[in-house]
Design a protein around this motif. Structure first.
Motif, PDB file in Angstrom:
ATOM      1  N   GLU A  89       5.318   6.461  -4.046  1.00 44.45           N
ATOM      2  CA  GLU A  89       5.942   6.235  -5.353  1.00 44.45           C
ATOM      3  C   GLU A  89       5.805   4.809  -5.606  1.00 44.45           C
ATOM      4  O   GLU A  89       5.519   4.813  -6.678  1.00 44.45           O
ATOM      5  CB  GLU A  89       7.078   7.028  -5.054  1.00 44.45           C
ATOM      6  CG  GLU A  89       8.304   6.616  -5.829  1.00 44.45           C
ATOM      7  CD  GLU A  89       9.324   6.046  -5.410  1.00 44.45           C
ATOM      8  OE1 GLU A  89      10.467   6.748  -5.055  1.00 44.45           O
ATOM      9  OE2 GLU A  89      10.450   5.889  -6.832  1.00 44.45           O
ATOM     10  N   ALA A  90       6.655   3.235  -4.128  1.00 44.21           N
ATOM     11  CA  ALA A  90       6.398   2.434  -4.436  1.00 44.21           C
ATOM     12  C   ALA A  90       5.233   2.390  -5.447  1.00 44.21           C
ATOM     13  O   ALA A  90       4.757   1.678  -6.488  1.00 44.21           O
ATOM     14  CB  ALA A  90       6.342   2.066  -3.442  1.00 44.21           C
ATOM     15  N   LEU A  91       4.009   2.483  -4.275  1.00 46.14           N
ATOM     16  CA  LEU A  91       2.024   2.478  -4.719  1.00 46.14           C
ATOM     17  C   LEU A  91       1.754   2.483  -5.910  1.00 46.14           C
ATOM     18  O   LEU A  91       0.832   2.096  -7.228  1.00 46.14           O
ATOM     19  CB  LEU A  91       1.216   2.518  -3.433  1.00 46.14           C
ATOM     20  CG  LEU A  91       1.529   1.373  -2.162  1.00 46.14           C
ATOM     21  CD1 LEU A  91       0.826   1.887  -1.457  1.00 46.14           C
ATOM     22  CD2 LEU A  91       1.146  -0.034  -2.365  1.00 46.14           C
ATOM     23  N   ILE A 144      -5.030   5.180 -10.810  1.00 49.72           N
ATOM     24  CA  ILE A 144      -5.193   3.943  -9.221  1.00 49.72           C
ATOM     25  C   ILE A 144      -6.956   3.493  -9.963  1.00 49.72           C
ATOM     26  O   ILE A 144      -6.153   1.768  -9.562  1.00 49.72           O
ATOM     27  CB  ILE A 144      -5.212   4.501  -8.274  1.00 49.72           C
ATOM     28  CG1 ILE A 144      -4.011   5.355  -8.108  1.00 49.72           C
ATOM     29  CG2 ILE A 144      -5.204   3.633  -7.520  1.00 49.72           C
ATOM     30  CD1 ILE A 144      -3.785   6.638  -7.137  1.00 49.72           C
ATOM     31  N   GLN A 145      -8.032   3.943  -9.671  1.00 50.56           N
ATOM     32  CA  GLN A 145      -8.663   3.081 -10.004  1.00 50.56           C
ATOM     33  C   GLN A 145      -9.220   2.768 -10.938  1.00 50.56           C
ATOM     34  O   GLN A 145      -9.705   1.023 -10.788  1.00 50.56           O
ATOM     35  CB  GLN A 145      -9.937   4.145 -10.215  1.00 50.56           C
ATOM     36  CG  GLN A 145     -10.327   4.359  -8.620  1.00 50.56           C
ATOM     37  CD  GLN A 145     -10.975   3.487  -7.276  1.00 50.56           C
ATOM     38  OE1 GLN A 145     -10.656   3.362  -7.194  1.00 50.56           O
ATOM     39  NE2 GLN A 145     -11.504   4.755  -6.796  1.00 50.56           N
ATOM     40  N   LEU A 149      -3.914   3.002  -1.493  1.00 53.47           N
ATOM     41  CA  LEU A 149      -3.979   4.376  -2.176  1.00 53.47           C
ATOM     42  C   LEU A 149      -4.719   5.202  -1.535  1.00 53.47           C
ATOM     43  O   LEU A 149      -5.353   6.396  -1.671  1.00 53.47           O
ATOM     44  CB  LEU A 149      -3.258   4.077  -3.778  1.00 53.47           C
ATOM     45  CG  LEU A 149      -1.617   3.806  -4.065  1.00 53.47           C
ATOM     46  CD1 LEU A 149      -1.888   3.645  -5.689  1.00 53.47           C
ATOM     47  CD2 LEU A 149      -0.916   5.152  -3.399  1.00 53.47           C
ATOM     48  N   CYS A 150      -6.365   4.514  -2.339  1.00 55.55           N
ATOM     49  CA  CYS A 150      -7.517   5.974  -2.397  1.00 55.55           C
ATOM     50  C   CYS A 150      -8.505   5.956  -0.559  1.00 55.55           C
ATOM     51  O   CYS A 150      -9.138   6.182  -0.893  1.00 55.55           O
ATOM     52  CB  CYS A 150      -8.724   5.276  -3.519  1.00 55.55           C
ATOM     53  SG  CYS A 150      -7.714   5.079  -4.970  1.00 55.55           S
ATOM     54  N   GLU A 202       4.972  -6.654  -3.366  1.00 56.37           N
ATOM     55  CA  GLU A 202       6.044  -6.505  -4.672  1.00 56.37           C
ATOM     56  C   GLU A 202       6.464  -4.554  -4.478  1.00 56.37           C
ATOM     57  O   GLU A 202       8.116  -4.762  -4.462  1.00 56.37           O
ATOM     58  CB  GLU A 202       6.511  -7.151  -5.958  1.00 56.37           C
ATOM     59  CG  GLU A 202       7.063  -6.435  -6.603  1.00 56.37           C
ATOM     60  CD  GLU A 202       6.634  -6.601  -7.478  1.00 56.37           C
ATOM     61  OE1 GLU A 202       5.657  -7.205  -8.493  1.00 56.37           O
ATOM     62  OE2 GLU A 202       7.047  -6.371  -9.029  1.00 56.37           O
ATOM     63  N   ALA A 203       5.285  -4.143  -4.582  1.00 56.76           N
ATOM     64  CA  ALA A 203       6.246  -3.172  -4.571  1.00 56.76           C
ATOM     65  C   ALA A 203       6.555  -2.280  -3.370  1.00 56.76           C
ATOM     66  O   ALA A 203       7.170  -1.397  -3.666  1.00 56.76           O
ATOM     67  CB  ALA A 203       4.444  -1.378  -5.180  1.00 56.76           C
ATOM     68  N   LEU A 204       5.702  -2.091  -2.452  1.00 57.08           N
ATOM     69  CA  LEU A 204       6.722  -2.080  -0.777  1.00 57.08           C
ATOM     70  C   LEU A 204       7.511  -2.401  -1.070  1.00 57.08           C
ATOM     71  O   LEU A 204       8.148  -1.789  -0.067  1.00 57.08           O
ATOM     72  CB  LEU A 204       5.968  -1.693   0.113  1.00 57.08           C
ATOM     73  CG  LEU A 204       3.717  -1.301  -0.266  1.00 57.08           C
ATOM     74  CD1 LEU A 204       2.915  -1.953   1.196  1.00 57.08           C
ATOM     75  CD2 LEU A 204       4.439   0.164   0.032  1.00 57.08           C
ATOM     76  N   GLU A 205       7.770  -4.068  -0.570  1.00 61.30           N
ATOM     77  CA  GLU A 205       9.156  -4.809  -0.264  1.00 61.30           C
ATOM     78  C   GLU A 205      10.052  -3.703  -1.085  1.00 61.30           C
ATOM     79  O   GLU A 205      11.405  -3.790  -0.838  1.00 61.30           O
ATOM     80  CB  GLU A 205       8.685  -5.827  -0.255  1.00 61.30           C
ATOM     81  CG  GLU A 205       7.793  -6.080   0.936  1.00 61.30           C
ATOM     82  CD  GLU A 205       8.367  -7.743   1.093  1.00 61.30           C
ATOM     83  OE1 GLU A 205       9.563  -8.838   1.547  1.00 61.30           O
ATOM     84  OE2 GLU A 205       7.453  -8.340   2.286  1.00 61.30           O
TER      85      GLU A 205
END
Lengths: 231, 231
Positions: free
Chosen positions: A97-99, A151-152, A163-164, B97-100
DNA sequence: GCCTTTATTATTGTCAACAATATCAATTTA
DNA sequence: TAAATTGATATTGTTGACAATAATAAAGGC
């Protein structure tokens, strides 16, 4: 080296014709597809024989899959295929979700018009399949996966790689072992469409919100399905 | 094996007394601290001699550091230490940023009261140091790093691992090679304090927003500093 | 003198054997 | 009979040698 290359190589190592590289791919697929079950202890001499390499490249392959989190290694004891229980899957979806939130936000900023057109075409393809197959969502791997394509194209290579190349295989492994679970077909297509419009309009905050909700819903759906299957 | 263990082992492999494990740590530190410079080609026989191991464990160590993104490997050509140029650092901060962000949100939900009290104590310690050292922020590694402590307590092991075992070493490497850059001492302490209050109050959305802004500001500050140093 | 081709050298990839450690089985003890 | 100890076996970790490939140097042609 008798293992066969069964799926598109998704990890940017398609040029790796070394025994270590080919063994890595074969072992990865054997794990993802459950031929080597979750939790199983990896026996080096047996695996080396199975893949017809010596223990050197096999050990390298194991190390590489440790880096992909498909294998856990204990010094002097050995390596073991991970088990994806509910808590771990929940963790995986939280990270995802975060990424993917960030990836969608960046994609809304960075995707070229051509990439967005391509994405729309893929979505159309999925919609046609949905209508012609009694509401079954077309869940594809790799280049034809809606999320993967976003994502790519997000413009952050490190993020794409996380992610990938690192989490995607865990997700594939999970999907494989839970293929009997009904997917959220009806909702998925709608949510993908909403997300597509947000990206098309370059609305990065909305894109992030939408994909995070989408993944959170998938997470909850999985939680419910697994809990119900346990009772 | 003559390499000395120079820093706390932060990667959960402190029990790994194999040559491969010890070589991994030594090589990692040599890279982070610039003893082996960014971009440098890694020569196996030389490194094996330097660390007094045979090429086998040295190759395993290299593979393990490929997994930490400190090294890039090309089949048949060899391995090379990564270079952290501005675009890559920007990518790193976006992922961070996303992960933290997610980690702080989870921490606000999941941290025990005792963990929050510990965090407050660490913040006090940093404040005292700030006041007694003419406004210099105490940038500590590992267990005493404010961010690190939050991440370790967020309750998502995969997320902690991504941040603390995979990205953290890249960040340390970057910090080492840019140690002459002035840090945002005055702002950092304030922002950490704000973040602490949000977590203390279990406000996960606010915690996420605050830490993401904090990291984004650090990112912009780095961008400016590196661009100015280039002119 | 520069470019291309060939040969040589060095490095990376792999193999099989040996060393070190953990696991398993058998024996002894309480 | 169960627990502890000992010994045997199997597996993991390491080493050094050989094979394969890339990089570098030398030779030849224009």
């Amino acid at each position: 080296m008798n293992a066969e290359h069964k799926s598109k190589s998704l990890d940017g190592e398609s040029g790796d014709k070394t025994l270590s590289g080919l063994t890595t791919e074969a072992l990865r697929e054997a794990i993802i597809q459950g031929e080597i079950p979750p939790g199983e202890k990896l026996n080096e001499p047996q695996l080396a024989e199975r893949f017809q390499v010596s223990r050197g490249p096999l050990r390298e392959a194991i190390r590489r899959l440790v880096g992909l989190k498909l294998i856990e290694h204990v010094p002097h004891v050995g390596a073991r295929v991970v088990t994806l229980d509910l808590p771990k899957v929940m963790e995986l979806y939280e990270v995802r979700e975060a990424l993917e939130g960030k990836a969608a936000a960046l994609a809304a900023q960075n995707m070229t018009d051509e990439q967005i057109t391509d994405l729309g075409r893929l979505l159309d393809h999925h919609r046609v399949h949905f209508e012609q197959n009694q509401g079954e969502y077309l869940q594809e791997d790799g280049d034809d996966d809606f999320h993967y394509k976003i994502i790519q194209s997000c413009g952050n290579a490190l993020l794409s790689h996380q992610l990938c190349h690192e989490l995607y295989h865990l997700i594939r492994m999970f999907r494989f072992q839970t293929s009997r679970l009904k997917s959220r077909s009806d909702h998925a297509l709608k949510e993908h469409t909403q997300l597509f419009y947000a990206i098309e309009q370059r609305d990065s905050q909305l894109a992030e919100i939408l994909i995070r909700r989408h993944i959170n819903r998938a997470k909850e759906s999985i939680r419910n399905a697994l809990l119900n299957n346990e009772t």
